[in-house]
Design a protein around this motif. Structure first.
Motif, PDB file in Angstrom:
ATOM      1  N   ILE A  97       1.893  -0.267  -7.195  1.00 52.20           N
ATOM      2  CA  ILE A  97       3.239  -0.242  -6.620  1.00 52.20           C
ATOM      3  C   ILE A  97       3.308   0.695  -5.406  1.00 52.20           C
ATOM      4  O   ILE A  97       4.400   1.085  -4.987  1.00 52.20           O
ATOM      5  CB  ILE A  97       4.305   0.147  -7.669  1.00 52.20           C
ATOM      6  N   ASP A  98       2.146   1.051  -4.860  1.00 48.20           N
ATOM      7  CA  ASP A  98       2.141   1.663  -3.541  1.00 48.20           C
ATOM      8  C   ASP A  98       2.258   0.533  -2.524  1.00 48.20           C
ATOM      9  O   ASP A  98       2.259  -0.650  -2.883  1.00 48.20           O
ATOM     10  CB  ASP A  98       0.891   2.515  -3.323  1.00 48.20           C
ATOM     11  N   SER A  99       2.390   0.854  -1.243  1.00 50.55           N
ATOM     12  CA  SER A  99       2.640  -0.188  -0.239  1.00 50.55           C
ATOM     13  C   SER A  99       1.528  -1.232  -0.211  1.00 50.55           C
ATOM     14  O   SER A  99       1.800  -2.444  -0.128  1.00 50.55           O
ATOM     15  CB  SER A  99       2.815   0.444   1.145  1.00 50.55           C
ATOM     16  N   ASN A 100       0.275  -0.796  -0.310  1.00 52.67           N
ATOM     17  CA  ASN A 100      -0.839  -1.756  -0.300  1.00 52.67           C
ATOM     18  C   ASN A 100      -0.797  -2.673  -1.521  1.00 52.67           C
ATOM     19  O   ASN A 100      -1.024  -3.888  -1.415  1.00 52.67           O
ATOM     20  CB  ASN A 100      -2.179  -1.017  -0.254  1.00 52.67           C
ATOM     21  N   GLY A 101      -0.498  -2.099  -2.661  1.00 51.14           N
ATOM     22  CA  GLY A 101      -0.420  -2.891  -3.884  1.00 51.14           C
ATOM     23  C   GLY A 101       0.727  -3.882  -3.844  1.00 51.14           C
ATOM     24  O   GLY A 101       0.597  -5.025  -4.318  1.00 51.14           O
TER      25      GLY A 101
END
Length: 289
Positions: A276-280
């Motif tokens: 749930i980070d931006s990359n994820g």
């Protein structure tokens, strides 16, 4: 956001002698000046969460406007029964403020995580639930709760979050747009994870909005083909679950699995681990589309 809420409480206490702050032996540095300047409006019953909530209810019955402040699990989880019976059943306008939303307290372990608090709060009738994403939303949520005749739960992180909005929030009951690309894809989020959602939205070129008043019914999602709800909360029981119950829009939830979290690290590590980070978020949305 924690300092913003503290400033809001101090501001209303200056003007209203009926405002009481109950701090369950938490936020001691935050409230140092409050307990000196407004000592007759400050109570610290110690590590006794059930007593704190029941005391808040008793003061509210006597016409006081009470704020109970503590770390989120000790606001909504441990004294759940007292909130259910003493506050919500009687519809008393107590403001519950839980600091450390989501994985904010990740270095402290599972006892301090707040990943199911929205689910618990939503299970109680009469309780307004707020999860602001920046200081401006936090201020608007507190103002709404202070003026309300209903019980409120405001969950906040505490890491000095930046302002994401450019101006004051006019109506906190509505969705708040941070990015409009006239897209048919919407990323909808709340709390400080919105910062990651916004980065993902900029990469994907989709709309990004927040919903600080979790259980407000003032929303419309029908114009979007896909809605992705990003939450630093368990996937079941949060904002996404609430929306699925009250709209026919196509909603997918990107969140923490409903399992006990045994990780120890910092918040950024936890977000990356759960995707749930931006990359994820970008990866998950591309795969699901």
């Amino acid at each position: 956001m924690r300092n913003t809420i503290a400033s809001c409480i101090i501001e209303v206490a200056q003007k209203d002698s009926n405002v009481f702050l109950i701090s369950g032996d938490a936020g001691l540095g935050v409230w140092d000046s409050f307990k000196e300047e407004y000592k007759d409006q400050y109570i610290n019953p110690g590590i006794n969460e059930s007593l704190c909530v029941s005391m808040a209810a008793g003061l509210a019955v006597c016409g006081k406007k009470v704020v109970y402040y503590n770390i989120a699990p000790f606001v909504i989880m441990r004294p759940y029964e007292q909130i259910r019976i003493d506050i919500c059943y009687q519809e008393l306008p107590v403001i519950l403020v839980g600091t450390g939303s989501g994985l904010t307290y990740m270095p402290s372990g599972m006892t301090h995580y707040a990943l199911e608090d929205i689910g618990l709060a939503l299970s109680m009738p009469n309780l307004d639930v707020f999860s602001p994403s920046d200081p401006l939303e936090a201020k608007a949520c507190f103002k709404y709760a202070y003026k309300s005749n209903k019980p409120s739960y405001i969950r906040i992180p505490k890491a000095g979050e930046p302002n994401l909005h450019k101006s004051e929030i006019v109506d906190v009951s509505k969705m708040q747009f941070l990015l409009k690309n006239n897209s048919d894809i919407l990323i909808l989020s709340h709390s400080s994870i919105v910062q990651e959602a916004l980065k993902a939205g900029e990469i994907l070129g989709c709309d990004v909005a927040t919903k600080p008043f979790i259980n407000s019914f003032d929303f419309s999602l029908e114009s979007y083909r896909h809605i992705f709800v990003v939450e630093e909360h368990f996937g079941y029981g949060g904002l996404g679950t609430f929306l699925k119950n009250y709209t026919n829009a196509k909603i997918e939830i990107l969140a923490v699995p409903n399992k006990y979290v045994h990780l120890i690290g910092n918040c950024e590590y936890g977000r990356e681990y759960f995707g749930i980070d931006s990359n994820g978020i970008v990866k998950s949305i591309k795969e699901r589309l």
